[in-house]
Design a protein around this motif. Structure first.
Motif, PDB file in Angstrom:
ATOM      1  N   ASN A 220      -6.802  -4.398   5.036  1.00 45.71           N
ATOM      2  CA  ASN A 220      -6.340  -4.295   6.428  1.00 45.71           C
ATOM      3  C   ASN A 220      -7.050  -3.175   7.189  1.00 45.71           C
ATOM      4  OD1 ASN A 220      -4.556  -6.322   5.871  1.00 45.71           O
ATOM      5  ND2 ASN A 220      -2.712  -5.051   5.936  1.00 45.71           N
TER       6      ASN A 220
ATOM      7  N   HIS B 151      -1.434  -3.550  17.745  1.00 46.13           N
ATOM      8  CA  HIS B 151      -0.100  -4.154  17.773  1.00 46.13           C
ATOM      9  C   HIS B 151      -0.176  -5.584  17.239  1.00 46.13           C
ATOM     10  CE1 HIS B 151       4.012  -4.719  18.824  1.00 46.13           C
ATOM     11  NE2 HIS B 151       3.730  -5.750  19.589  1.00 46.13           N
ATOM     12  N   ARG B 152      -1.228  -6.288  17.611  1.00 43.71           N
ATOM     13  CA  ARG B 152      -1.414  -7.649  17.116  1.00 43.71           C
ATOM     14  C   ARG B 152      -1.627  -7.660  15.600  1.00 43.71           C
ATOM     15  NH1 ARG B 152      -6.647 -10.590  19.196  1.00 43.71           N
ATOM     16  NH2 ARG B 152      -7.431  -9.049  17.731  1.00 43.71           N
ATOM     17  N   GLU B 153      -2.349  -6.662  15.090  1.00 44.51           N
ATOM     18  CA  GLU B 153      -2.620  -6.593  13.645  1.00 44.51           C
ATOM     19  C   GLU B 153      -1.454  -5.985  12.860  1.00 44.51           C
ATOM     20  OE1 GLU B 153      -5.115  -8.005  12.167  1.00 44.51           O
ATOM     21  OE2 GLU B 153      -6.036  -8.560  14.064  1.00 44.51           O
ATOM     22  N   ASP B 154      -0.510  -5.339  13.560  1.00 40.18           N
ATOM     23  CA  ASP B 154       0.574  -4.606  12.895  1.00 40.18           C
ATOM     24  C   ASP B 154       0.004  -3.646  11.847  1.00 40.18           C
ATOM     25  OD1 ASP B 154       3.120  -3.745  12.347  1.00 40.18           O
ATOM     26  OD2 ASP B 154       3.633  -5.411  11.039  1.00 40.18           O
ATOM     27  N   HIS B 155      -1.026  -2.912  12.263  1.00 40.01           N
ATOM     28  CA  HIS B 155      -1.649  -1.962  11.334  1.00 40.01           C
ATOM     29  C   HIS B 155      -2.103  -0.750  12.132  1.00 40.01           C
ATOM     30  CE1 HIS B 155      -3.058  -0.838   7.498  1.00 40.01           C
ATOM     31  NE2 HIS B 155      -4.256  -0.556   7.966  1.00 40.01           N
ATOM     32  N   HIS B 156      -1.563   0.416  11.831  1.00 38.88           N
ATOM     33  CA  HIS B 156      -1.561   1.525  12.788  1.00 38.88           C
ATOM     34  C   HIS B 156      -2.415   2.693  12.331  1.00 38.88           C
ATOM     35  CE1 HIS B 156       1.960  -0.995  13.467  1.00 38.88           C
ATOM     36  NE2 HIS B 156       1.712  -0.736  14.729  1.00 38.88           N
TER      37      HIS B 156
ATOM     38  N   PRO C  86       0.722  -8.243   5.383  1.00 40.01           N
ATOM     39  CA  PRO C  86       1.537  -7.201   4.732  1.00 40.01           C
ATOM     40  C   PRO C  86       1.013  -6.915   3.324  1.00 40.01           C
ATOM     41  CG  PRO C  86       2.944  -8.806   5.815  1.00 40.01           C
ATOM     42  CD  PRO C  86       1.533  -9.350   5.871  1.00 40.01           C
TER      43      PRO C  86
ATOM     44  N   THR D 136      -3.516   2.673   4.448  1.00 42.30           N
ATOM     45  CA  THR D 136      -2.412   1.708   4.354  1.00 42.30           C
ATOM     46  C   THR D 136      -1.265   2.368   3.606  1.00 42.30           C
ATOM     47  OG1 THR D 136      -3.993  -0.115   4.389  1.00 42.30           O
ATOM     48  CG2 THR D 136      -1.776  -0.610   3.567  1.00 42.30           C
TER      49      THR D 136
ATOM     50  N   SER E  48       1.592   1.359   2.844  1.00 43.50           N
ATOM     51  CA  SER E  48       2.350   0.553   1.876  1.00 43.50           C
ATOM     52  C   SER E  48       1.655   0.431   0.523  1.00 43.50           C
ATOM     53  CB  SER E  48       2.673  -0.829   2.462  1.00 43.50           C
ATOM     54  OG  SER E  48       1.551  -1.375   3.082  1.00 43.50           O
TER      55      SER E  48
ATOM     56  N   TYR F 142      -7.082 -11.627   9.720  1.00 40.63           N
ATOM     57  CA  TYR F 142      -5.909 -10.932  10.245  1.00 40.63           C
ATOM     58  C   TYR F 142      -5.272 -10.114   9.135  1.00 40.63           C
ATOM     59  CZ  TYR F 142      -6.394 -13.700  14.427  1.00 40.63           C
ATOM     60  OH  TYR F 142      -6.896 -14.251  15.572  1.00 40.63           O
ATOM     61  N   SER F 143      -4.766  -8.945   9.518  1.00 36.81           N
ATOM     62  CA  SER F 143      -4.054  -8.099   8.561  1.00 36.81           C
ATOM     63  C   SER F 143      -2.858  -8.839   7.996  1.00 36.81           C
ATOM     64  CB  SER F 143      -3.535  -6.840   9.245  1.00 36.81           C
ATOM     65  OG  SER F 143      -4.590  -6.100   9.756  1.00 36.81           O
TER      66      SER F 143
END
Ligand SMILES: C[C@H](O)[C@H](O)[C@H]1CNC2=NC(N)=NC(=O)C2=N1
Length: 113
Positions: free
Chosen positions: A99, A69-74, A16, A90, A92, A13-14
């Motif tokens: 991710n 949306h589940r991974e919060d990575h767009h 932060p 990424t 950030s 899972y991704s």
């Protein structure tokens, strides 16, 4: 860097990445070897998915929305009649992180049987 297998990417899972470091070109190239349909260009990993018609195209876009949306990575998406272009980086870390590969592996998993 340790290269994750395709199965490991699918199971991960991704997380932060704030405060983390972008992957270097060598690590990106090695990790891409488990995702042969993807390439690294212009600061993102990219793939184009092809479909028979607009309905299938948009159905896949909706699958992406759910997974991402589940991974919060767009990703950035380019949607046309029978193609979806997907580009991940990424923000950030201002580059590529694990991710991006995790999310790419999950999109491939729902696209290919
Ligand atoms: C806290 C949370 O992980 C961040 O806001 C996420 C959300 N989605 C993201 N998506 C992408 N593509 N890059 C990011 O750095 C990013 N950060």
């Amino acid at each position: 860097m340790t290269i994750l297998t395709l199965d490991a990417l699918r199971a991960a899972y991704s997380l932060p990445q704030e405060g983390g470091k972008a992957l270097g070109d060598a690590a990106i190239a090695e990790q891409l070897s488990v995702l042969p349909a993807w390439s690294y260009t212009d600061g993102a990993i990219r793939r184009e998915y092809k479909f028979n018609d607009y309905y299938e195209t948009i159905a896949f876009v909706n699958a992406i929305a759910w997974i991402i949306h589940r991974e919060d990575h767009h990703p950035d998406l380019t949607v046309s009649y029978n193609r979806v272009g997907v580009a991940f980086n990424t923000h950030s870390v201002n580059g590529i992180s694990i991710n991006d590969f995790i999310a790419a592996a999950k999109l491939d998993m729902v696209f290919d049987r």
